[in-house]
Write an enzyme that holds these catalytic residues in place. Structure first.
Site, mmCIF file in Angstrom:
data_model
loop_
_atom_site.group_PDB
_atom_site.id
_atom_site.type_symbol
_atom_site.label_atom_id
_atom_site.label_comp_id
_atom_site.label_asym_id
_atom_site.label_seq_id
_atom_site.Cartn_x
_atom_site.Cartn_y
_atom_site.Cartn_z
ATOM 1 N N GLU A 1 15.123 9.271 -15.466
ATOM 2 C CA GLU A 1 13.846 9.700 -15.479
ATOM 3 C C GLU A 1 13.310 9.114 -17.042
ATOM 4 O O GLU A 1 13.855 9.540 -17.970
ATOM 5 C CB GLU A 1 13.545 11.048 -15.403
ATOM 6 C CG GLU A 1 14.021 11.549 -14.009
ATOM 7 C CD GLU A 1 13.590 12.969 -14.034
ATOM 8 O OE1 GLU A 1 13.020 13.697 -14.510
ATOM 9 O OE2 GLU A 1 14.164 13.558 -12.901
ATOM 10 N N HIS B 1 12.504 11.541 -2.150
ATOM 11 C CA HIS B 1 13.094 10.361 -2.497
ATOM 12 C C HIS B 1 14.611 10.840 -3.248
ATOM 13 O O HIS B 1 15.479 9.946 -2.783
ATOM 14 C CB HIS B 1 12.259 9.753 -3.780
ATOM 15 C CG HIS B 1 11.093 8.952 -3.335
ATOM 16 N ND1 HIS B 1 11.280 7.723 -3.576
ATOM 17 C CD2 HIS B 1 10.052 9.249 -2.624
ATOM 18 C CE1 HIS B 1 9.915 7.040 -3.145
ATOM 19 N NE2 HIS B 1 9.385 8.162 -2.356
ATOM 20 N N ARG C 1 18.575 9.081 -1.484
ATOM 21 C CA ARG C 1 19.698 8.554 -2.200
ATOM 22 C C ARG C 1 20.749 9.393 -2.433
ATOM 23 O O ARG C 1 20.707 10.508 -2.550
ATOM 24 C CB ARG C 1 19.090 8.370 -3.731
ATOM 25 C CG ARG C 1 17.989 7.271 -3.466
ATOM 26 C CD ARG C 1 17.662 7.084 -5.251
ATOM 27 N NE ARG C 1 17.086 8.011 -6.195
ATOM 28 C CZ ARG C 1 16.075 8.462 -6.483
ATOM 29 N NH1 ARG C 1 15.132 8.194 -5.447
ATOM 30 N NH2 ARG C 1 15.788 9.502 -7.308
ATOM 31 N N THR D 1 9.714 6.629 -12.880
ATOM 32 C CA THR D 1 8.877 6.649 -13.988
ATOM 33 C C THR D 1 7.662 7.846 -13.782
ATOM 34 O O THR D 1 6.834 8.110 -14.483
ATOM 35 C CB THR D 1 7.905 5.513 -13.958
ATOM 36 O OG1 THR D 1 7.168 5.118 -12.823
ATOM 37 C CG2 THR D 1 8.808 4.242 -14.415
ATOM 38 N N LYS E 1 7.899 0.725 0.464
ATOM 39 C CA LYS E 1 8.228 -0.171 -0.732
ATOM 40 C C LYS E 1 9.496 0.591 -1.222
ATOM 41 O O LYS E 1 10.480 -0.337 -1.776
ATOM 42 C CB LYS E 1 7.148 -0.111 -1.898
ATOM 43 C CG LYS E 1 5.702 -0.669 -1.431
ATOM 44 C CD LYS E 1 4.763 -0.498 -2.447
ATOM 45 C CE LYS E 1 4.432 0.928 -3.147
ATOM 46 N NZ LYS E 1 3.846 1.588 -2.066
ATOM 47 N N SER E 2 9.505 1.781 -1.466
ATOM 48 C CA SER E 2 10.630 2.470 -2.185
ATOM 49 C C SER E 2 11.852 2.425 -1.358
ATOM 50 O O SER E 2 12.946 2.219 -1.841
ATOM 51 C CB SER E 2 10.306 3.975 -2.764
ATOM 52 O OG SER E 2 9.412 4.011 -3.514
ATOM 53 N N GLY F 1 0.718 -1.076 -0.156
ATOM 54 C CA GLY F 1 0.062 -0.011 -0.074
ATOM 55 C C GLY F 1 0.769 1.318 -0.165
ATOM 56 O O GLY F 1 2.121 1.100 0.183
#
Length: 174
Positions: free
Chosen positions: A62, A50, A54, A35, A15-16, A10
């Protein structure tokens, strides 16, 4: 050797973050294939967070629609995410499929997935599990939920590993 991992769950399930940690455990210089199409300021901020998480060891790409134009042979690549990639295929902004039947878009997505993953690499796909919440009264939302559910099944069937994220905890499904 090709290896496909699917991480699903969810929204805000981790997840990321899990995909990034996994990629870094497998490579000192992984690829992050984003994406996302930036729709508004709130989403731009999500993307910034995000990116900030990193470090410089990441190669960032991208790509909103045509994943297979990138040859990532021998690399570890996080594709984040299937949900946004499919959104880019189904939205009116896409001149290729705006009014196409769902089956046509699904066939195109499967073909693009197959072309992209034909090369030997480690692919870590991130996707949302959006079909667990009931049936939407909105026709486009129902159409998209069907599209994503079928594409998630397609990827999971081809994946070597499937991980479900629940409240930040990785649960191995396959």
């Amino acid at each position: 050797m090709k290896h496909i991992i699917l991480i699903t769950g969810g929204q805000r399930s981790g997840k990321s973050r899990h995909a990034e940690e996994l990629a870094l455990s497998l490579s000192t210089n992984p690829v992050y294939l984003a994406t996302a199409h930036v729709w508004d300021d709130e989403f731009r901020e999500r993307v910034r967070i995000h990116q900030q998480r990193r470090g410089p060891q990441w190669t960032n790409i991208e790509e909103e629609r045509h994943l297979s134009r990138h040859d990532l042979t021998g690399r570890v690549v996080v594709i984040d995410c299937v949900t946004l990639w499919l959104t880019n295929l189904i939205t009116p902004e896409n001149p290729e499929y705006p009014q196409s039947p769902t089956a046509t878009i699904l066939a195109a997505a499967k073909a693009e997935f197959d072309a992209f993953t034909a090369r030997d690499a480690t692919y870590i796909f991130v996707t949302n599990e959006i079909g667990s919440g009931g049936v939407s009264p909105n026709a486009l939302q129902r159409r998209f939920t069907d599209l994503e559910g079928w594409m998630n099944q397609y990827i999971a069937a081809r994946a070597d590993e499937v991980i479900l994220m629940v409240s930040g905890i990785a649960v191995k499904i396959k």
